[in-house]
Design a protein around this motif. Sequence first.
Motif, PDB file in Angstrom:
ATOM      1  N   CYS A 158       0.848  -1.197   0.000  1.00  0.00           N
ATOM      2  CA  CYS A 158       0.000   0.000   0.000  1.00  0.00           C
ATOM      3  C   CYS A 158       0.882   1.246   0.000  1.00  0.00           C
ATOM      4  O   CYS A 158       2.069   1.194   0.332  1.00  0.00           O
ATOM      5  CB  CYS A 158      -0.953   0.016   1.186  1.00  0.00           C
ATOM      6  SG  CYS A 158      -0.166   0.236   2.804  1.00  0.00           S
ATOM      7  N   GLY A 159       0.298   2.369  -0.361  1.00  0.00           N
ATOM      8  CA  GLY A 159       1.003   3.642  -0.315  1.00  0.00           C
ATOM      9  C   GLY A 159       0.917   4.260   1.068  1.00  0.00           C
ATOM     10  O   GLY A 159       0.119   3.839   1.915  1.00  0.00           O
ATOM     11  N   GLY A 160       1.724   5.263   1.283  1.00  0.00           N
ATOM     12  CA  GLY A 160       1.726   5.922   2.580  1.00  0.00           C
ATOM     13  C   GLY A 160       0.405   6.561   2.932  1.00  0.00           C
ATOM     14  O   GLY A 160       0.019   6.614   4.111  1.00  0.00           O
ATOM     15  N   ASP A 161      -0.347   7.033   1.927  1.00  0.00           N
ATOM     16  CA  ASP A 161      -1.641   7.656   2.199  1.00  0.00           C
ATOM     17  C   ASP A 161      -2.639   6.644   2.741  1.00  0.00           C
ATOM     18  O   ASP A 161      -3.369   6.930   3.705  1.00  0.00           O
ATOM     19  CB  ASP A 161      -2.195   8.340   0.946  1.00  0.00           C
ATOM     20  CG  ASP A 161      -2.209   7.423  -0.271  1.00  0.00           C
ATOM     21  OD1 ASP A 161      -1.578   6.344  -0.231  1.00  0.00           O
ATOM     22  OD2 ASP A 161      -2.868   7.785  -1.270  1.00  0.00           O
ATOM     23  N   VAL A 162      -2.675   5.465   2.148  1.00  0.00           N
ATOM     24  CA  VAL A 162      -3.564   4.413   2.649  1.00  0.00           C
ATOM     25  C   VAL A 162      -3.132   3.981   4.049  1.00  0.00           C
ATOM     26  O   VAL A 162      -3.961   3.807   4.949  1.00  0.00           O
ATOM     27  CB  VAL A 162      -3.577   3.206   1.697  1.00  0.00           C
ATOM     28  CG1 VAL A 162      -4.330   2.025   2.321  1.00  0.00           C
ATOM     29  CG2 VAL A 162      -4.203   3.578   0.367  1.00  0.00           C
ATOM     30  N   ASN A 174      -1.551 -10.741   9.063  1.00  0.00           N
ATOM     31  CA  ASN A 174      -0.794 -10.659   7.816  1.00  0.00           C
ATOM     32  C   ASN A 174       0.294  -9.597   7.969  1.00  0.00           C
ATOM     33  O   ASN A 174       1.105  -9.689   8.868  1.00  0.00           O
ATOM     34  CB  ASN A 174      -1.749 -10.349   6.659  1.00  0.00           C
ATOM     35  CG  ASN A 174      -2.786 -11.446   6.468  1.00  0.00           C
ATOM     36  OD1 ASN A 174      -2.471 -12.513   5.953  1.00  0.00           O
ATOM     37  ND2 ASN A 174      -4.033 -11.213   6.874  1.00  0.00           N
ATOM     38  N   GLY A 175       0.344  -8.616   7.123  1.00  0.00           N
ATOM     39  CA  GLY A 175       1.345  -7.564   7.220  1.00  0.00           C
ATOM     40  C   GLY A 175       1.216  -6.610   6.050  1.00  0.00           C
ATOM     41  O   GLY A 175       0.430  -6.848   5.128  1.00  0.00           O
ATOM     42  N   VAL A 176       1.972  -5.525   6.089  1.00  0.00           N
ATOM     43  CA  VAL A 176       1.933  -4.552   4.996  1.00  0.00           C
ATOM     44  C   VAL A 176       3.340  -4.119   4.619  1.00  0.00           C
ATOM     45  O   VAL A 176       4.241  -4.079   5.453  1.00  0.00           O
ATOM     46  CB  VAL A 176       1.097  -3.289   5.351  1.00  0.00           C
ATOM     47  CG1 VAL A 176      -0.358  -3.637   5.570  1.00  0.00           C
ATOM     48  CG2 VAL A 176       1.673  -2.580   6.567  1.00  0.00           C
ATOM     49  N   VAL A 177       3.498  -3.819   3.333  1.00  0.00           N
ATOM     50  CA  VAL A 177       4.695  -3.143   2.847  1.00  0.00           C
ATOM     51  C   VAL A 177       4.241  -1.761   2.405  1.00  0.00           C
ATOM     52  O   VAL A 177       3.431  -1.628   1.480  1.00  0.00           O
ATOM     53  CB  VAL A 177       5.349  -3.881   1.669  1.00  0.00           C
ATOM     54  CG1 VAL A 177       6.619  -3.149   1.241  1.00  0.00           C
ATOM     55  CG2 VAL A 177       5.655  -5.320   2.030  1.00  0.00           C
ATOM     56  N   VAL A 178       4.727  -0.737   3.073  1.00  0.00           N
ATOM     57  CA  VAL A 178       4.315   0.636   2.789  1.00  0.00           C
ATOM     58  C   VAL A 178       5.339   1.274   1.857  1.00  0.00           C
ATOM     59  O   VAL A 178       6.532   1.311   2.165  1.00  0.00           O
ATOM     60  CB  VAL A 178       4.213   1.469   4.082  1.00  0.00           C
ATOM     61  CG1 VAL A 178       3.585   2.828   3.781  1.00  0.00           C
ATOM     62  CG2 VAL A 178       3.411   0.737   5.142  1.00  0.00           C
ATOM     63  N   ILE A 179       4.873   1.765   0.725  1.00  0.00           N
ATOM     64  CA  ILE A 179       5.751   2.452  -0.220  1.00  0.00           C
ATOM     65  C   ILE A 179       5.790   3.929   0.161  1.00  0.00           C
ATOM     66  O   ILE A 179       4.824   4.665  -0.030  1.00  0.00           O
ATOM     67  CB  ILE A 179       5.265   2.295  -1.672  1.00  0.00           C
ATOM     68  CG1 ILE A 179       5.024   0.814  -2.007  1.00  0.00           C
ATOM     69  CG2 ILE A 179       6.259   2.924  -2.632  1.00  0.00           C
ATOM     70  CD1 ILE A 179       6.244  -0.064  -1.941  1.00  0.00           C
ATOM     71  N   GLU A 180       6.910   4.355   0.742  1.00  0.00           N
ATOM     72  CA  GLU A 180       7.062   5.748   1.165  1.00  0.00           C
ATOM     73  C   GLU A 180       7.704   6.528   0.030  1.00  0.00           C
ATOM     74  O   GLU A 180       8.883   6.344  -0.275  1.00  0.00           O
ATOM     75  CB  GLU A 180       7.922   5.833   2.427  1.00  0.00           C
ATOM     76  CG  GLU A 180       7.944   7.229   3.033  1.00  0.00           C
ATOM     77  CD  GLU A 180       8.719   7.278   4.335  1.00  0.00           C
ATOM     78  OE1 GLU A 180       8.429   8.162   5.149  1.00  0.00           O
ATOM     79  OE2 GLU A 180       9.617   6.438   4.539  1.00  0.00           O
ATOM     80  N   ARG A 181       6.941   7.405  -0.586  1.00  0.00           N
ATOM     81  CA  ARG A 181       7.427   8.091  -1.780  1.00  0.00           C
ATOM     82  C   ARG A 181       8.376   9.239  -1.461  1.00  0.00           C
ATOM     83  O   ARG A 181       9.074   9.735  -2.316  1.00  0.00           O
ATOM     84  CB  ARG A 181       6.251   8.591  -2.614  1.00  0.00           C
ATOM     85  CG  ARG A 181       5.370   7.451  -3.126  1.00  0.00           C
ATOM     86  CD  ARG A 181       4.385   7.918  -4.156  1.00  0.00           C
ATOM     87  NE  ARG A 181       3.575   6.824  -4.658  1.00  0.00           N
ATOM     88  CZ  ARG A 181       2.689   6.937  -5.636  1.00  0.00           C
ATOM     89  NH1 ARG A 181       2.508   8.107  -6.217  1.00  0.00           N
ATOM     90  NH2 ARG A 181       1.984   5.894  -6.037  1.00  0.00           N
ATOM     91  N   GLU A 182       8.362   9.702  -0.241  1.00  0.00           N
ATOM     92  CA  GLU A 182       9.300  10.736   0.191  1.00  0.00           C
ATOM     93  C   GLU A 182       9.416  10.637   1.708  1.00  0.00           C
ATOM     94  O   GLU A 182       8.688   9.875   2.337  1.00  0.00           O
ATOM     95  CB  GLU A 182       8.803  12.125  -0.219  1.00  0.00           C
ATOM     96  CG  GLU A 182       7.400  12.437   0.261  1.00  0.00           C
ATOM     97  CD  GLU A 182       6.851  13.728  -0.316  1.00  0.00           C
ATOM     98  OE1 GLU A 182       5.970  14.315   0.325  1.00  0.00           O
ATOM     99  OE2 GLU A 182       7.304  14.148  -1.393  1.00  0.00           O
ATOM    100  N   ALA A 183      10.355  11.380   2.280  1.00  0.00           N
ATOM    101  CA  ALA A 183      10.563  11.320   3.726  1.00  0.00           C
ATOM    102  C   ALA A 183       9.372  11.962   4.430  1.00  0.00           C
ATOM    103  O   ALA A 183       9.277  13.188   4.514  1.00  0.00           O
ATOM    104  CB  ALA A 183      11.856  12.024   4.098  1.00  0.00           C
ATOM    105  N   THR A 184       8.469  11.138   4.912  1.00  0.00           N
ATOM    106  CA  THR A 184       7.233  11.664   5.525  1.00  0.00           C
ATOM    107  C   THR A 184       7.117  11.314   7.001  1.00  0.00           C
ATOM    108  O   THR A 184       6.051  11.466   7.586  1.00  0.00           O
ATOM    109  CB  THR A 184       5.996  11.113   4.782  1.00  0.00           C
ATOM    110  OG1 THR A 184       6.057   9.673   4.779  1.00  0.00           O
ATOM    111  CG2 THR A 184       5.957  11.616   3.350  1.00  0.00           C
ATOM    112  N   GLY A 185       8.195  10.842   7.591  1.00  0.00           N
ATOM    113  CA  GLY A 185       8.163  10.565   9.022  1.00  0.00           C
ATOM    114  C   GLY A 185       7.314   9.380   9.412  1.00  0.00           C
ATOM    115  O   GLY A 185       6.674   9.391  10.477  1.00  0.00           O
TER     116      GLY A 185
END
Length: 262
Positions: free
Chosen positions: A153-157, A184-195
Amino acid sequence: MGPSPSVQCSALPLSKLAQSVPAGHRPVVVVAPGSFSPPTLLHMRIFEEARDALQRAPAFGKPCTVIGGYLSPVHLAYGKKSLAPTEHRLGMVEAAAEGSDWLTVASWEALREEGYTPTAQVMNHFAEELRSFEVAVGDAAPEAGLVRVAMICGGDVFRSFVVVKEDGERLWSDEDLEVILGENGVVVIEREATGLEDFIEAQPILKKHRENIIIARPRVFTGISSTAIRQHLAAGESIRYLVPDAVRAYIYEHQLEKLPNW
């Protein structure tokens, strides 16, 4: 021409899954639920980023080896106005995945007669389907029940997991988050340094499942999106190098650029 026979059947395809992992490793399957209207090169790249992140550092309590991945198009009943007809979204993701030796299309979510399926139920389905899949760890005999599922998922989700609506209800229930993050688990795609690290530490439900949350930090960022692809098509412009070549061919073969909602 509709989707190929492999996507018309809703049973989970297993042919591309690796059947062995190194000693001490946990086998992991990554899943990306999404609209894929259309699938882009960024969608495909995100799978690679997720696999690298999982295999770069321990997750789920031990080193991981990704044995496969699934693109899972959402049901038309999700209601997003820009969704192409189901048969064509399945056809496009099949075209996108055909050149991959580890990515496969899962059509169960898109074809369910019951309509739209909440994310937690989708993850439950994958976990249940993969529970009987046997994997050999090191020199041990193949064994079922070892595969862990991780949602991309993306960082927004990811940040929406703790959002509270105006009526005071949580956008995601604790029960659903226990399924997604705990079972289960998640892999978060962080598109920029968002803390994201600080964000996780500040949220009890996320901190509780920290070892099941993997953050992928791509080295290359791109603004490719399905929205941008549709805009190029509407303007009669090229989409070459924005989508997989097979997807581009599928779009023009079926004249999807003429879809009224594109």
